[in-house]
Design a protein around this motif. Structure first.
Motif, PDB file in Angstrom:
ATOM      1  N   VAL A   6       0.983  -0.953  -0.142  1.00 47.97           N
ATOM      2  CA  VAL A   6      -0.125  -0.036  -0.165  1.00 47.97           C
ATOM      3  C   VAL A   6       0.937   1.339   0.087  1.00 47.97           C
ATOM      4  O   VAL A   6       2.136   1.085   0.279  1.00 47.97           O
ATOM      5  CB  VAL A   6      -0.957  -0.017   1.295  1.00 47.97           C
ATOM      6  N   LYS A   7       0.043   2.374  -0.186  1.00 50.85           N
ATOM      7  CA  LYS A   7       0.749   3.588   0.091  1.00 50.85           C
ATOM      8  C   LYS A   7       0.452   4.330   1.415  1.00 50.85           C
ATOM      9  O   LYS A   7      -0.606   3.869   2.025  1.00 50.85           O
ATOM     10  CB  LYS A   7       0.335   4.772  -0.813  1.00 50.85           C
ATOM     11  N   ALA A   8       1.245   5.141   1.897  1.00 46.68           N
ATOM     12  CA  ALA A   8       0.909   5.870   3.224  1.00 46.68           C
ATOM     13  C   ALA A   8       1.197   7.360   2.912  1.00 46.68           C
ATOM     14  O   ALA A   8       2.241   7.768   2.467  1.00 46.68           O
ATOM     15  CB  ALA A   8       1.803   5.482   4.588  1.00 46.68           C
ATOM     16  N   ILE A   9       0.522   8.153   3.528  1.00 47.22           N
ATOM     17  CA  ILE A   9       0.811   9.456   3.538  1.00 47.22           C
ATOM     18  C   ILE A   9       0.719  10.144   4.767  1.00 47.22           C
ATOM     19  O   ILE A   9       0.004  10.158   5.839  1.00 47.22           O
ATOM     20  CB  ILE A   9      -0.591  10.178   2.758  1.00 47.22           C
ATOM     21  N   VAL A  10       1.909  10.947   5.146  1.00 47.47           N
ATOM     22  CA  VAL A  10       2.086  11.602   6.418  1.00 47.47           C
ATOM     23  C   VAL A  10       2.022  13.091   5.966  1.00 47.47           C
ATOM     24  O   VAL A  10       2.869  13.658   5.048  1.00 47.47           O
ATOM     25  CB  VAL A  10       3.483  11.284   7.090  1.00 47.47           C
ATOM     26  N   ARG A  11       0.795  13.560   6.610  1.00 47.33           N
ATOM     27  CA  ARG A  11       0.763  15.149   6.223  1.00 47.33           C
ATOM     28  C   ARG A  11       1.233  15.973   7.469  1.00 47.33           C
ATOM     29  O   ARG A  11       1.145  15.722   8.575  1.00 47.33           O
ATOM     30  CB  ARG A  11      -0.888  15.466   6.270  1.00 47.33           C
ATOM     31  N   SER A  12       2.014  17.142   6.830  1.00 46.27           N
ATOM     32  CA  SER A  12       2.784  17.978   7.859  1.00 46.27           C
ATOM     33  C   SER A  12       3.226  19.064   6.933  1.00 46.27           C
ATOM     34  O   SER A  12       2.814  19.172   5.782  1.00 46.27           O
ATOM     35  CB  SER A  12       4.105  17.205   8.102  1.00 46.27           C
ATOM     36  N   GLU A  13       4.212  19.683   7.227  1.00 48.95           N
ATOM     37  CA  GLU A  13       4.694  20.952   6.512  1.00 48.95           C
ATOM     38  C   GLU A  13       5.726  20.281   5.593  1.00 48.95           C
ATOM     39  O   GLU A  13       5.929  21.031   4.524  1.00 48.95           O
ATOM     40  CB  GLU A  13       5.591  21.924   7.348  1.00 48.95           C
ATOM     41  N   LYS A  14       5.818  18.953   5.540  1.00 43.06           N
ATOM     42  CA  LYS A  14       6.622  18.189   4.614  1.00 43.06           C
ATOM     43  C   LYS A  14       5.746  17.039   4.347  1.00 43.06           C
ATOM     44  O   LYS A  14       6.357  15.933   4.464  1.00 43.06           O
ATOM     45  CB  LYS A  14       8.329  17.957   5.034  1.00 43.06           C
ATOM     46  N   THR A  15       4.769  17.391   3.613  1.00 38.05           N
ATOM     47  CA  THR A  15       3.751  16.066   3.206  1.00 38.05           C
ATOM     48  C   THR A  15       4.567  15.117   2.507  1.00 38.05           C
ATOM     49  O   THR A  15       5.274  15.657   1.533  1.00 38.05           O
ATOM     50  CB  THR A  15       2.555  16.655   2.590  1.00 38.05           C
ATOM     51  N   VAL A  51       4.242  11.131   0.489  1.00 42.41           N
ATOM     52  CA  VAL A  51       3.720   9.942   0.191  1.00 42.41           C
ATOM     53  C   VAL A  51       4.723   8.982  -0.082  1.00 42.41           C
ATOM     54  O   VAL A  51       5.649   8.846  -0.781  1.00 42.41           O
ATOM     55  CB  VAL A  51       2.887  10.136  -1.296  1.00 42.41           C
ATOM     56  N   PHE A  52       4.787   7.723   0.916  1.00 42.67           N
ATOM     57  CA  PHE A  52       5.584   6.513   0.953  1.00 42.67           C
ATOM     58  C   PHE A  52       4.949   5.311   0.192  1.00 42.67           C
ATOM     59  O   PHE A  52       3.893   5.014   0.449  1.00 42.67           O
ATOM     60  CB  PHE A  52       5.728   6.151   2.385  1.00 42.67           C
ATOM     61  N   GLU A  53       5.766   5.209  -1.016  1.00 42.71           N
ATOM     62  CA  GLU A  53       5.139   3.860  -1.687  1.00 42.71           C
ATOM     63  C   GLU A  53       5.919   2.834  -1.067  1.00 42.71           C
ATOM     64  O   GLU A  53       6.863   2.987  -0.193  1.00 42.71           O
ATOM     65  CB  GLU A  53       5.322   4.044  -3.213  1.00 42.71           C
ATOM     66  N   ASP A  54       5.594   1.362  -1.627  1.00 38.20           N
ATOM     67  CA  ASP A  54       6.432   0.368  -1.309  1.00 38.20           C
ATOM     68  C   ASP A  54       6.170   0.082   0.519  1.00 38.20           C
ATOM     69  O   ASP A  54       7.182  -0.438   1.021  1.00 38.20           O
ATOM     70  CB  ASP A  54       7.815   0.450  -1.689  1.00 38.20           C
ATOM     71  N   LYS A  95      12.567   2.201  -2.225  1.00 33.26           N
ATOM     72  CA  LYS A  95      11.630   2.963  -1.373  1.00 33.26           C
ATOM     73  C   LYS A  95      11.075   4.138  -1.991  1.00 33.26           C
ATOM     74  O   LYS A  95      11.471   5.210  -1.784  1.00 33.26           O
ATOM     75  CB  LYS A  95      12.208   3.290  -0.084  1.00 33.26           C
ATOM     76  N   THR A  96      10.234   3.959  -3.136  1.00 29.85           N
ATOM     77  CA  THR A  96       9.843   4.989  -3.794  1.00 29.85           C
ATOM     78  C   THR A  96       9.198   6.189  -2.883  1.00 29.85           C
ATOM     79  O   THR A  96       8.280   5.732  -2.210  1.00 29.85           O
ATOM     80  CB  THR A  96       9.138   4.532  -5.112  1.00 29.85           C
ATOM     81  N   THR A  97       9.520   7.406  -3.262  1.00 31.70           N
ATOM     82  CA  THR A  97       8.715   8.404  -2.329  1.00 31.70           C
ATOM     83  C   THR A  97       8.352   9.616  -3.226  1.00 31.70           C
ATOM     84  O   THR A  97       9.138  10.140  -4.126  1.00 31.70           O
ATOM     85  CB  THR A  97       9.724   8.883  -1.369  1.00 31.70           C
ATOM     86  N   VAL A  98       6.997  10.057  -2.880  1.00 28.31           N
ATOM     87  CA  VAL A  98       6.457  11.479  -3.458  1.00 28.31           C
ATOM     88  C   VAL A  98       6.732  12.703  -2.546  1.00 28.31           C
ATOM     89  O   VAL A  98       6.374  12.514  -1.173  1.00 28.31           O
ATOM     90  CB  VAL A  98       5.014  11.126  -3.980  1.00 28.31           C
TER      91      VAL A  98
END
Lengths: 187, 187
Positions: free
Chosen positions: A137-146, A148-151, B145-148
């Motif tokens: 899945v992907k995970a999103i950490v929302r912050s001043e430096k949002t 999106v973590f893949e893998d 560790k692909t990252t957006v």
């Protein structure tokens, strides 16, 4: 879907045998229960040593396991001058050689990895979350430096509960902290 | 659109006055030209000191500037026990106090920040890339560790050339390295 985030600092898992080499007959004490049932931050610390550098005060997590494993971040690996592979916990193929130093002795073996991003989940939670048959899945950490973590690999066990594990590079880069709620997105 | 990536390790910029306090009359030498025209990795290193810890061998970048600024990662900030804000270079509002130590003296002042993710670009490149009127973009580092990365600020100057700057938390978390080509995406 939102899950709780755990940011994993560098840490060590030990076998019973390696624990005895490092700590002799000292009992392994619990400092803090972790989110994953039965797992705990122990009262023991070790040093991780390579030819280039020694990282001190690295926490031993409990309980003892069937394998000895050192989990570091990529940043740590540059400091140590090693190139550990990205692995699931317990998969030590190609892992980097380090020396684990305790008060009573030391152990040198290939056991150092960069842990992959992973989502702990129980079988029933996997059903509830609609993640049966889904490996990543992907995970999103929302912050001043949002970010999106893949893998992000799904790790299912009856012993697990829903929690996203990131290392300190990912956690600190995204300003995510242990205990934050973060979003999981299906591909 | 693909651009070159630069991963910035912790580093320091100094004013002429602070440089003299730290290094006296020693000339500032060039070790390596950086991608941004006129910028260079100098032959000088300092220590960054707080009550909690000292980070040694922190590189001074040149040329000297109109402000003194220490750029660290969030991981570094935990080691130092400080909480610097995320800022554009040169915006020191609310910056953390650290002591910069050189061979001849030291300077203590609020000057420590976490640099925001940013894309250097020249005015003509901004036109070519279709980024006129756009303040922020996303960047994708593709790896195991692909990252957006969201919240990448566009910094335009006739003195700049196209380059994405990430700190070591973001760079190492995504396994991105200086010199990699990475994708920029408009919102």
């Amino acid at each position: 879907m939102e899950v709780i985030l755990g940011v994993s600092n560098r840490h060590v898992h030990l076998t019973e045998e390696d624990y005895r080499t490092l700590f002799g007959d000292e009992p392994l004490g619990v400092v803090k229960e972790l989110v994953q049932p039965g797992q705990f931050s122990s009262d023991k610390k070790v040093s991780i040593k390579t030819e280039k550098r020694t990282l001190e005060n690295v926490r031993l997590l409990g309980p003892l396991r069937s394998y000895t494993q050192v989990e570091v971040s990529k940043t740590d690996s540059f400091a140590l001058g090693i190139n550990p592979p990205i692995r699931n916990s317990g998969d030590l193929e190609g892992s980097a050689v380090v020396t684990i130093v305790g008060p009573m002795g030391e152990v040198t073996k290939p056991c150092c990895i960069l842990a992959n991003r992973h989502l702990h989940i129980s079988p029933s939670q996997r059903v509830e979350c609609g993640l049966v048959g889904v490996d990543k899945v992907k995970a999103i950490v929302r912050s001043e430096k949002t970010t999106v973590f893949e893998d992000v690999f799904i790790k299912e066990s009856p012993d697990y509960t829903l929690e996203l594990h990131l290392d300190t590079d990912d956690g600190n880069g995204s300003l995510g902290k242990t205990g934050d709620m973060v979003e999981i997105i299906k591909y």
